[in-house]
Design a protein around this motif. Structure first.
Motif, PDB file in Angstrom:
ATOM      1  N   SER A 272      24.121  45.050  40.377  1.00  0.00           N
ATOM      2  CA  SER A 272      23.605  44.943  38.546  1.00  0.00           C
ATOM      3  C   SER A 272      22.922  46.027  38.149  1.00  0.00           C
ATOM      4  O   SER A 272      22.737  46.366  36.613  1.00  0.00           O
ATOM      5  N   LEU A 273      21.994  46.428  38.822  1.00  0.00           N
ATOM      6  CA  LEU A 273      20.653  47.310  38.823  1.00  0.00           C
ATOM      7  C   LEU A 273      21.697  48.691  38.352  1.00  0.00           C
ATOM      8  O   LEU A 273      20.805  49.334  37.693  1.00  0.00           O
ATOM      9  N   PHE A 274      22.084  48.814  38.999  1.00  0.00           N
ATOM     10  CA  PHE A 274      22.755  50.517  38.978  1.00  0.00           C
ATOM     11  C   PHE A 274      23.692  50.330  38.289  1.00  0.00           C
ATOM     12  O   PHE A 274      23.611  51.546  37.633  1.00  0.00           O
ATOM     13  N   ASP A 310      29.381  52.780  45.998  1.00  0.00           N
ATOM     14  CA  ASP A 310      28.580  52.525  44.557  1.00  0.00           C
ATOM     15  C   ASP A 310      29.345  53.209  43.457  1.00  0.00           C
ATOM     16  O   ASP A 310      29.960  52.838  43.226  1.00  0.00           O
ATOM     17  N   ALA A 311      29.951  54.698  43.491  1.00  0.00           N
ATOM     18  CA  ALA A 311      30.636  54.865  42.882  1.00  0.00           C
ATOM     19  C   ALA A 311      30.956  54.027  42.009  1.00  0.00           C
ATOM     20  O   ALA A 311      31.525  53.399  40.658  1.00  0.00           O
ATOM     21  N   LYS A 312      32.407  54.219  42.626  1.00  0.00           N
ATOM     22  CA  LYS A 312      33.973  53.212  42.235  1.00  0.00           C
ATOM     23  C   LYS A 312      33.506  52.043  41.530  1.00  0.00           C
ATOM     24  O   LYS A 312      33.759  51.048  40.322  1.00  0.00           O
ATOM     25  N   MET A 313      32.470  51.401  42.779  1.00  0.00           N
ATOM     26  CA  MET A 313      32.369  49.646  42.107  1.00  0.00           C
ATOM     27  C   MET A 313      31.253  49.697  40.512  1.00  0.00           C
ATOM     28  O   MET A 313      31.332  49.188  40.469  1.00  0.00           O
ATOM     29  N   VAL A 314      30.491  51.022  40.743  1.00  0.00           N
ATOM     30  CA  VAL A 314      29.566  50.601  39.209  1.00  0.00           C
ATOM     31  C   VAL A 314      30.759  51.693  38.129  1.00  0.00           C
ATOM     32  O   VAL A 314      30.635  50.526  36.821  1.00  0.00           O
ATOM     33  N   PHE A 364      43.408  38.177  34.204  1.00  0.00           N
ATOM     34  CA  PHE A 364      43.602  39.126  34.348  1.00  0.00           C
ATOM     35  C   PHE A 364      43.091  40.228  35.496  1.00  0.00           C
ATOM     36  O   PHE A 364      42.200  40.140  36.212  1.00  0.00           O
ATOM     37  N   LEU A 365      40.914  39.483  34.662  1.00  0.00           N
ATOM     38  CA  LEU A 365      40.111  40.285  34.308  1.00  0.00           C
ATOM     39  C   LEU A 365      39.417  40.366  35.916  1.00  0.00           C
ATOM     40  O   LEU A 365      39.114  41.138  36.529  1.00  0.00           O
ATOM     41  N   LEU A 366      39.498  39.128  36.129  1.00  0.00           N
ATOM     42  CA  LEU A 366      38.749  38.167  37.062  1.00  0.00           C
ATOM     43  C   LEU A 366      39.497  39.099  38.575  1.00  0.00           C
ATOM     44  O   LEU A 366      38.620  39.234  39.758  1.00  0.00           O
ATOM     45  N   ASP A 371      35.203  39.084  43.202  1.00  0.00           N
ATOM     46  CA  ASP A 371      33.844  38.460  43.358  1.00  0.00           C
ATOM     47  C   ASP A 371      32.798  39.052  42.848  1.00  0.00           C
ATOM     48  O   ASP A 371      32.116  38.973  42.364  1.00  0.00           O
ATOM     49  N   LEU A 372      32.572  40.315  42.155  1.00  0.00           N
ATOM     50  CA  LEU A 372      31.901  40.901  41.334  1.00  0.00           C
ATOM     51  C   LEU A 372      31.515  40.573  39.906  1.00  0.00           C
ATOM     52  O   LEU A 372      31.552  40.785  38.930  1.00  0.00           O
ATOM     53  N   TRP A 373      32.704  39.543  39.328  1.00  0.00           N
ATOM     54  CA  TRP A 373      33.136  39.017  38.021  1.00  0.00           C
ATOM     55  C   TRP A 373      31.719  38.672  37.281  1.00  0.00           C
ATOM     56  O   TRP A 373      30.926  39.032  36.261  1.00  0.00           O
TER      57      TRP A 373
END
Length: 481
Positions: A272-274, A310-314, A364-366, A371-373
């Motif tokens: 969240s912070l990144f 981390d890049a892909k997740m951010v 669809f979005l979730l 689990d990062l929704w």
């Protein structure tokens, strides 16, 4: 034996989980080998394992070889005391030999990390004559003049910031001047590996005062040295953008603490912070091979910090937060989604009733973000306008964002979508190929998505009903063709 960080923690009454042992007559690897041999000889091998050896890289300001063991669940680093000579006009060591504790203490990064615990006399030794006083007064000071200490290892600038915010200590004024000078900035870029910088930033973001740490980096004009950019990008980054990055980080940090403690796990809080920190840069891109334009945030995380995972997740969070923005008004008010309210996955909702569109698109979005929704929702809440008036202070605005987050979260849970990615589709790609007599290809993928949209719109229907719908819809399509 060096006190270093772990005994600073102990002297401050805090827990610690590692030990640094400084040796005055042998290398760390040799001593670690002897410890290993001894543990095996007494049949206690199950209580330790080798973590490896970090080789010195003087050109990258990593001067000492460090051997690591994990003993009885405690990490122990073994390193020799250092005494170095330098070539003219260089901070790269030309000669290393075993030093005295006093010489080694002055080569440390901070006075509070230059304390030793003498295992023979059972006493703390303060060779710089100020380590204990700085610890008591809460000051971050270098043993030698700060510029010399930082040029020896420029990463110490970031370590000084991290220790300062971690213990809520004050950075020495001379230290701040040296940290912001051009020579130290150049050395930070030229001598320190991106992996080491990335690790320090990760420790700051994961620590107890991430906003204060990044504010120090900003105040010392180090922001773009740490988060370096590609040579070319577009559009131009506006002046003061780094302050806006800190502002988003600050809001995210405060919002996380205002929400229920169980809302975010450590990993989710960190992401969240990144994601919040780099929000102002989300629409800035740079060109890679074959003219492909990539978000500059990807360059910062992958190339400047070497945090590839981390890049892909951010980037996924930034993308998902934009989609959430179009759904928040409906999820917050229980109103139907109108046909022109979204500009993504439009084709999937053409055959879905207006009353079901919010559930379909949210589903669809979730399923995409999984689990990062909640993290994506938090990021979108940072971007969402909340109707601020002139009489509201920051606390009132923050509470509005908290309330909006809770409302949307509750709506998603009421729709039964909070674990929707774990739900197995009623029909598979093989089912679709068999029913419609199709070969593998894009048409199968299209029908899989359409059937998922139907399933999300009709959560209580059965597999047989889904197959009937599939046949009927395909028949209508064929007739139209």
């Amino acid at each position: 034996m060096s006190i270093a960080t772990q005994h600073v923690l102990q002297l401050l009454g805090k827990d610690c989980y590692d030990i640094d042992i400084a040796l005055d007559n042998m290398m760390g690897t040799e001593f670690a080998h002897k410890v290993t041999k001894y543990m095996l000889s007494i049949g206690e091998g199950k209580y330790f394992h080798k973590d490896g050896v970090i080789k010195p890289k003087p050109d990258r300001s990593k001067h000492l070889e460090t051997a690591m063991l994990n003993l009885f669940g405690m990490r122990i680093d073994f390193v020799n005391l250092r005494s170095e000579e330098y070539t003219e006009n260089s901070r790269i060591s030309s000669k290393q030999s075993f030093g005295t504790p006093e010489v080694d203490a002055y080569r440390r990064d901070l006075t509070i990390n230059s304390l030793f615990y003498n295992i023979h006399s059972d006493s703390v030794e303060d060779f710089t004559k100020r380590g204990i006083s700085d610890l008591k007064s809460g000051r971050i000071v270098t043993p030698l003049p700060p510029k010399a200490t930082f040029l020896d290892d420029p990463l110490r600038v970031l370590r000084a910031i991290r220790f300062g915010v971690r213990f809520e200590f004050t950075l020495d004024e001379d230290l701040k001047v040296a940290a912001a000078c051009g020579d130290v900035k150049d050395a930070l870029a030229a001598k320190i590996s991106k992996e080491r910088i990335g690790k320090e930033i990760d420790l700051m973001i994961s620590g107890n005062q991430p906003v204060k740490a990044l504010t120090h980096i900003c105040d010392l004009t180090l922001f773009w040295n740490v988060f370096s950019l590609p040579p070319k990008f577009e559009p131009a980054i506006p002046d003061g953008c780094e302050r806006l990055c800190i502002s988003y980080l600050d809001t995210a940090w405060n919002l996380i603490h205002l929400l229920k403690e169980s809302t975010f796990k450590d990993k989710e809080r960190r992401l969240s912070l990144f994601a919040a920190l780099f929000l102002p840069l989300k629409n800035i891109t740079y060109q890679v091979k074959k003219a492909k334009m990539v978000p500059v945030v990807n360059y910062i995380i992958v190339d400047s910090l070497k945090r590839n995972k981390d890049a892909k997740m951010v980037l996924d969070l930034h993308q998902a937060s934009q989609k959430f923005l179009s759904l928040i008004p409906c999820l917050a008010s229980n109103e139907d989604l109108q046909p022109d309210d979204v500009d993504w996955i439009r084709g999937l909702i053409d055959d879905v009733s207006i009353a079901s569109r919010v559930r379909v698109l949210t589903g669809f979005l979730l399923r995409e973000i999984k689990d990062l929704w909640r993290v994506a929702l938090l990021v979108s809440i940072l971007l969402h306008p909340i109707g601020i008036n002139d009489t509201e202070d920051e606390s009132s605005q923050l509470h509005k964002r908290r309330d909006l987050f809770n409302t949307v979260e509750s709506s998603i849970i009421k729709l039964g979508l909070d674990k929707v990615w774990e739900v197995k589709p009623l029909i598979s790609g093989e089912d679709i190929k068999n029913v419609l007599q199709l070969e593998e290809g894009p048409l199968v993928k299209e029908w899989k998505e359409k059937s998922m949209a139907w399933e999300l719109a009709n959560p209580s229907r059965t597999t047989e009903e889904c197959i009937d719908w599939l046949r009927e819809t395909n028949s209508k399509r064929v007739k139209l063709e």
